[in-house]
Design a protein around this motif. Structure first.
Motif, PDB file in Angstrom:
ATOM      1  N   GLU A  86      26.342   1.213  54.985  1.00  0.00           N
ATOM      2  CA  GLU A  86      25.933   0.628  53.741  1.00  0.00           C
ATOM      3  C   GLU A  86      26.162  -0.875  53.810  1.00  0.00           C
ATOM      4  O   GLU A  86      27.273  -1.325  54.047  1.00  0.00           O
ATOM      5  CB  GLU A  86      26.763   1.281  52.631  1.00  0.00           C
ATOM      6  N   HIS A  91      23.512  -1.611  49.208  1.00  0.00           N
ATOM      7  CA  HIS A  91      24.369  -1.601  48.017  1.00  0.00           C
ATOM      8  C   HIS A  91      24.200  -2.926  47.282  1.00  0.00           C
ATOM      9  O   HIS A  91      24.167  -3.989  47.902  1.00  0.00           O
ATOM     10  CB  HIS A  91      25.829  -1.450  48.481  1.00  0.00           C
ATOM     11  N   THR A 117      31.115   2.644  55.944  1.00  0.00           N
ATOM     12  CA  THR A 117      31.359   1.426  55.173  1.00  0.00           C
ATOM     13  C   THR A 117      32.131   0.362  55.954  1.00  0.00           C
ATOM     14  O   THR A 117      32.218  -0.779  55.507  1.00  0.00           O
ATOM     15  CB  THR A 117      32.169   1.726  53.895  1.00  0.00           C
ATOM     16  N   HIS A 120      30.119  -2.434  54.655  1.00  0.00           N
ATOM     17  CA  HIS A 120      29.899  -2.568  53.215  1.00  0.00           C
ATOM     18  C   HIS A 120      30.342  -3.970  52.764  1.00  0.00           C
ATOM     19  O   HIS A 120      31.314  -4.511  53.311  1.00  0.00           O
ATOM     20  CB  HIS A 120      30.752  -1.484  52.530  1.00  0.00           C
ATOM     21  N   ARG A 141      25.765  -4.768  43.498  1.00  0.00           N
ATOM     22  CA  ARG A 141      26.445  -4.627  42.207  1.00  0.00           C
ATOM     23  C   ARG A 141      26.627  -6.024  41.627  1.00  0.00           C
ATOM     24  O   ARG A 141      27.259  -6.878  42.254  1.00  0.00           O
ATOM     25  CB  ARG A 141      27.800  -3.927  42.385  1.00  0.00           C
ATOM     26  N   ASP A 201      26.368   9.918  46.258  1.00  0.00           N
ATOM     27  CA  ASP A 201      27.402   8.898  46.457  1.00  0.00           C
ATOM     28  C   ASP A 201      28.796   9.547  46.434  1.00  0.00           C
ATOM     29  O   ASP A 201      29.790   8.890  46.132  1.00  0.00           O
ATOM     30  CB  ASP A 201      27.320   7.749  45.441  1.00  0.00           C
ATOM     31  N   HIS A 259      20.304   1.867  46.893  1.00  0.00           N
ATOM     32  CA  HIS A 259      20.909   3.117  46.426  1.00  0.00           C
ATOM     33  C   HIS A 259      21.565   2.931  45.061  1.00  0.00           C
ATOM     34  O   HIS A 259      21.849   1.815  44.650  1.00  0.00           O
ATOM     35  CB  HIS A 259      21.873   3.649  47.503  1.00  0.00           C
ATOM     36  N   CYS A 260      21.744   4.056  44.379  1.00  0.00           N
ATOM     37  CA  CYS A 260      22.366   4.062  43.043  1.00  0.00           C
ATOM     38  C   CYS A 260      21.683   3.073  42.112  1.00  0.00           C
ATOM     39  O   CYS A 260      22.321   2.191  41.534  1.00  0.00           O
ATOM     40  CB  CYS A 260      23.865   3.772  43.135  1.00  0.00           C
ATOM     41  N   ASP A 317      28.054  -7.525  46.754  1.00  0.00           N
ATOM     42  CA  ASP A 317      28.797  -6.994  45.615  1.00  0.00           C
ATOM     43  C   ASP A 317      29.542  -8.148  44.954  1.00  0.00           C
ATOM     44  O   ASP A 317      30.523  -8.643  45.501  1.00  0.00           O
ATOM     45  CB  ASP A 317      29.783  -5.909  46.090  1.00  0.00           C
TER      46      ASP A 317
END
Ligand SMILES: [Zn+2]
Length: 262
Positions: free
Chosen positions: A93, A136, A38, A63, A138, A210, A160-161, A97
């Motif tokens: 990653e 990533h 990250t 990240h 969010r 994760d 992911h996720c 975000d």
């Protein structure tokens, strides 16, 4: 045989326990773990874990919530040098975000711009090196998809996720990208995730923990570790009406094709 396609083994929460963590994963049939970096601090730990354990492979990258901590002007050269390690299987990653607040002294606008700059530079690097990326997002779905799609001819991404709908993932899937599911798929409330995991065809998704975050039921709220990917896989196989063995076989083949494990 299962692959935990996304875990953070350099996390302080797992420090000093990796041999046991790998052993417990093996006992659940989880034979490959991809540890995701990250920032510039955990990259070397990820490489070292990959060197010392045949089951572990690594991804390296910055990240989006780490971008304001990076002071080294040559950060991208550092990522590139690590990416050339034989056990590094992806850049990540990386992503955007918009959920977390910007740190002291940063406007939201400046924070977003820096995240986008880091994302673009790392997408270019991955394309140049012929590597895939672990993404990533969010509260930033549209911008993240918008940044990744123009790179579709040079690389594949795994978002992911995935917690969005199956319909929202369609533009990515059509361009050859993947989604992956965490322990959230085992939560009773996660009907949208369950639907996406049911709709996705073989070859379009992977499973992940994760870890140390997002432990599946029955460990919800506890520290997560790669062995638990089996619970997520069992739950998803159940929604899809297939056996755990069948799900393990196609998600492992998908991970092998995506990461090109050596
Ligand atoms: Zn992660």
């Amino acid at each position: 045989m299962l692959v935990d396609s996304h875990c953070h083994l350099a996390s302080r929460q797992l420090a000093g326990e990796i041999d046991a963590v790998v052993e417990r994963a093996r006992a659940q049939g989880v034979t490959r773990l991809v540890t995701i970096g990250t920032d510039l601090d955990d990259g070397p730990t990820c490489l070292q874990l990959a060197e010392s354990h045949p089951e572990i492979h690594a991804a390296v990258g910055i990240h989006p919530t780490s971008v304001t901590e990076i002071e080294a002007a040559d950060w991208l050269d550092q990522i590139e040098a690590w990416a050339r390690h034989p056990k590094v299987v992806a850049i990540g990653e990386i992503g955007l975000d918009y959920f977390h607040k910007p740190p002291e002294g940063w406007t939201f606008e400046a924070y977003q711009a820096r995240q986008m700059d880091f994302l673009e530079k790392q997408l270019d690097l991955a394309g140049r090196l012929g590597m895939n990326v672990v993404v990533h997002n969010r509260d930033s779905w549209d911008d993240t998809v918008g940044a990744v799609l123009p790179h579709s001819d040079r690389l594949r991404a795994v978002f992911h996720c995935h917690t969005g709908s199956w319909a929202s993932a369609a533009p990515l899937i059509e361009a050859g990208h993947l989604i992956s599911f965490t322990g959230i798929a085992t939560f009773k409330s996660a009907t949208v995730v369950r639907e996406a995991a049911t709709e996705a065809a073989e070859g379009q998704f992977m499973v992940e923990t994760d870890a140390p975050y997002l432990a599946p039921v029955p460990y919800r709220g506890k520290r997560c570790e790669p062995a638990y990917v089996r619970h997520t896989a069992e739950a998803i196989a159940g929604f899809r009406g297939e056996s755990l063995e069948a799900l393990a076989a196609h998600t492992t083949a998908t991970a092998e094709a995506f990461f090109g494990f050596r």
